[in-house]
Design a protein around this motif. Structure first.
Motif, PDB file in Angstrom:
ATOM      1  N   UNK A 252       0.742  -1.194   0.114  1.00 16.29           N
ATOM      2  CA  UNK A 252       0.028   0.009  -0.166  1.00 16.29           C
ATOM      3  C   UNK A 252       0.711   1.320   0.005  1.00 16.29           C
ATOM      4  N   UNK A 253       0.201   2.365  -0.103  1.00 12.09           N
ATOM      5  CA  UNK A 253       0.825   3.729   0.114  1.00 12.09           C
ATOM      6  C   UNK A 253       0.311   4.307   1.311  1.00 12.09           C
ATOM      7  N   UNK A 254       1.302   5.071   2.013  1.00 10.67           N
ATOM      8  CA  UNK A 254       0.793   5.634   3.223  1.00 10.67           C
ATOM      9  C   UNK A 254       1.498   7.179   3.259  1.00 10.67           C
ATOM     10  N   UNK A 255       0.603   8.007   3.714  1.00  9.46           N
ATOM     11  CA  UNK A 255       1.072   9.485   3.920  1.00  9.46           C
ATOM     12  C   UNK A 255       1.102   9.971   5.499  1.00  9.46           C
ATOM     13  N   UNK A 256       2.228  10.407   5.739  1.00  8.39           N
ATOM     14  CA  UNK A 256       2.387  10.908   7.141  1.00  8.39           C
ATOM     15  C   UNK A 256       2.656  12.497   7.029  1.00  8.39           C
ATOM     16  N   UNK A 257       1.842  12.988   7.844  1.00 12.37           N
ATOM     17  CA  UNK A 257       1.618  14.649   7.813  1.00 12.37           C
ATOM     18  C   UNK A 257       2.428  15.122   9.158  1.00 12.37           C
ATOM     19  N   UNK A 258       3.104  16.449   8.775  1.00  9.00           N
ATOM     20  CA  UNK A 258       3.775  17.175   9.777  1.00  9.00           C
ATOM     21  C   UNK A 258       3.261  18.655   9.775  1.00  9.00           C
ATOM     22  N   UNK A 259       3.076  19.436  10.812  1.00  3.18           N
ATOM     23  CA  UNK A 259       2.678  20.837  10.733  1.00  3.18           C
ATOM     24  C   UNK A 259       3.913  21.499  11.680  1.00  3.18           C
ATOM     25  N   UNK A 260       4.289  22.688  11.218  1.00  6.80           N
ATOM     26  CA  UNK A 260       5.243  23.423  11.766  1.00  6.80           C
ATOM     27  C   UNK A 260       5.049  25.010  11.842  1.00  6.80           C
ATOM     28  N   UNK A 261       5.581  25.675  12.503  1.00  6.84           N
ATOM     29  CA  UNK A 261       5.176  27.104  12.610  1.00  6.84           C
ATOM     30  C   UNK A 261       6.560  27.673  12.140  1.00  6.84           C
ATOM     31  N   UNK A 262       6.527  28.721  11.087  1.00 10.96           N
ATOM     32  CA  UNK A 262       7.496  29.664  10.606  1.00 10.96           C
ATOM     33  C   UNK A 262       7.050  31.019  10.297  1.00 10.96           C
ATOM     34  N   UNK A 263       7.214  31.860  11.418  1.00 12.70           N
ATOM     35  CA  UNK A 263       6.711  33.365  11.293  1.00 12.70           C
ATOM     36  C   UNK A 263       7.653  34.162  10.445  1.00 12.70           C
ATOM     37  N   UNK A 264       8.956  34.268  10.757  1.00 13.22           N
ATOM     38  CA  UNK A 264       9.942  35.083  10.110  1.00 13.22           C
ATOM     39  C   UNK A 264      11.048  34.523   9.373  1.00 13.22           C
TER      40      UNK A 264
END
Length: 285
Positions: free
Chosen positions: A11-23
């Motif tokens: 199968x195919x799997x997707x792993x997600x990641x959120x980050x913070x980048x203001x400046x």
């Protein structure tokens, strides 16, 4: 990121990641997995100079980055059992200095494999004449599996045997199960099935087999032909015996049975006389 993902081999799997980048003017995102020094994917973005925006991935992985939502995804295609690991993303804000780094807690990916089931029949050699049904469950993971045999939908427990669990080079397992049948049971035309249940299956896999119609017809024809021959033999024997007894009585006035009983009585009498003679000698008379 989600804490755990389970998927099947292939199968195919997707792993997600959120980050913070203001400046951040230039950022770098790396995807890696536990106990591996090399990154699976490496993405560098510079919002002032497009030529510094580069990325590359190894193996069967891809990376996507959405700057508008400050998110990144790792896609792994054609999963293998060895892809089971903890995956994590790392964020580097390289410009302006000082460089900053952050990383997630990781996502545990567990890759499992569903069994492939094959069922066949083989003729047992002499002196174990009969049929052996062989059910093979191939390349499954994890190792716990249940194999059951049925005759016309009824569970069978006698005559079944499971081989030992075999470990394959890719980390999966295989097992063979046997059902031994007499030729009579096999040629009765019943349906036999092997049912395999595994944690990766939404429903058990059932493979069915039965004797070919030609074998069943041949067996029934052979059975009736044998019965007919035996009946003819019995009738012929009775006729011959009746004729012999009649001939013997006409010429001797007795039946063969009378003579046979007379010989038995004569033998018994002789033996009895010998026994009495021995007793008399022993007593001194």
């Amino acid at each position: 990121m989600p804490s755990a993902i389970r998927a099947l081999k292939g199968q195919t799997v997707i792993i997600n990641c959120l980050y913070s980048n203001k400046n951040g003017e230039q950022l770098r995102i790396k995807w890696g997995k536990k106990n591996s020094a090399q990154a699976l994917c490496d993405y560098t973005y510079n919002k002032n100079d497009a030529k510094y925006t580069v990325w590359h991935c190894k193996e069967h992985a891809n990376i996507t980055v959405d700057l508008s939502t400050n998110s990144s995804s790792l896609t792994i295609h054609d999963l293998h059992l060895e892809d089971s690991s903890v995956y994590f993303c790392q964020l580097f804000i390289e410009i302006p200095p000082p460089a900053l780094m952050a990383y997630g807690n990781g996502t545990r990916l567990t890759v499992e494999a569903s069994p492939t089931v094959q069922l066949r029949a083989e003729t047992l050699p002499y002196p174990h004449e009969g049929i052996q049904l062989i059910c093979i469950s191939l390349e499954f993971y994890p190792e716990n599996i249940q194999v059951s045999w049925f005759q016309d939908g009824q569970l069978i427990t006698n005559g079944t045997k499971n081989g030992r669990l075999c470990a394959n080079t890719d980390g999966s397992f295989s097992i063979i199960s046997f059902l031994n049948l007499s030729l009579f049971d096999w040629n009765e035309g019943r349906n036999y099935s092997c049912q395999v249940n595994h944690s990766t299956l939404s429903a058990p896999i059932t493979e069915m087999i039965s004797a070919p119609n030609e074998d069943v017809k041949d067996n029934k024809s052979l059975t009736w032909a044998t019965v007919l021959r035996l009946m003819i033999l019995v009738v012929a024997t009775l006729i011959a015996m009746s004729a012999f007894i009649l001939y013997f009585r006409l010429h001797t006035g007795k039946t063969p049975l009378d003579n046979h009983q007379a010989r038995l009585f004569s033998s018994c009498g002789g033996a009895l006389q010998q026994s009495r003679a021995f007793s008399l000698r022993s007593s001194g008379y």
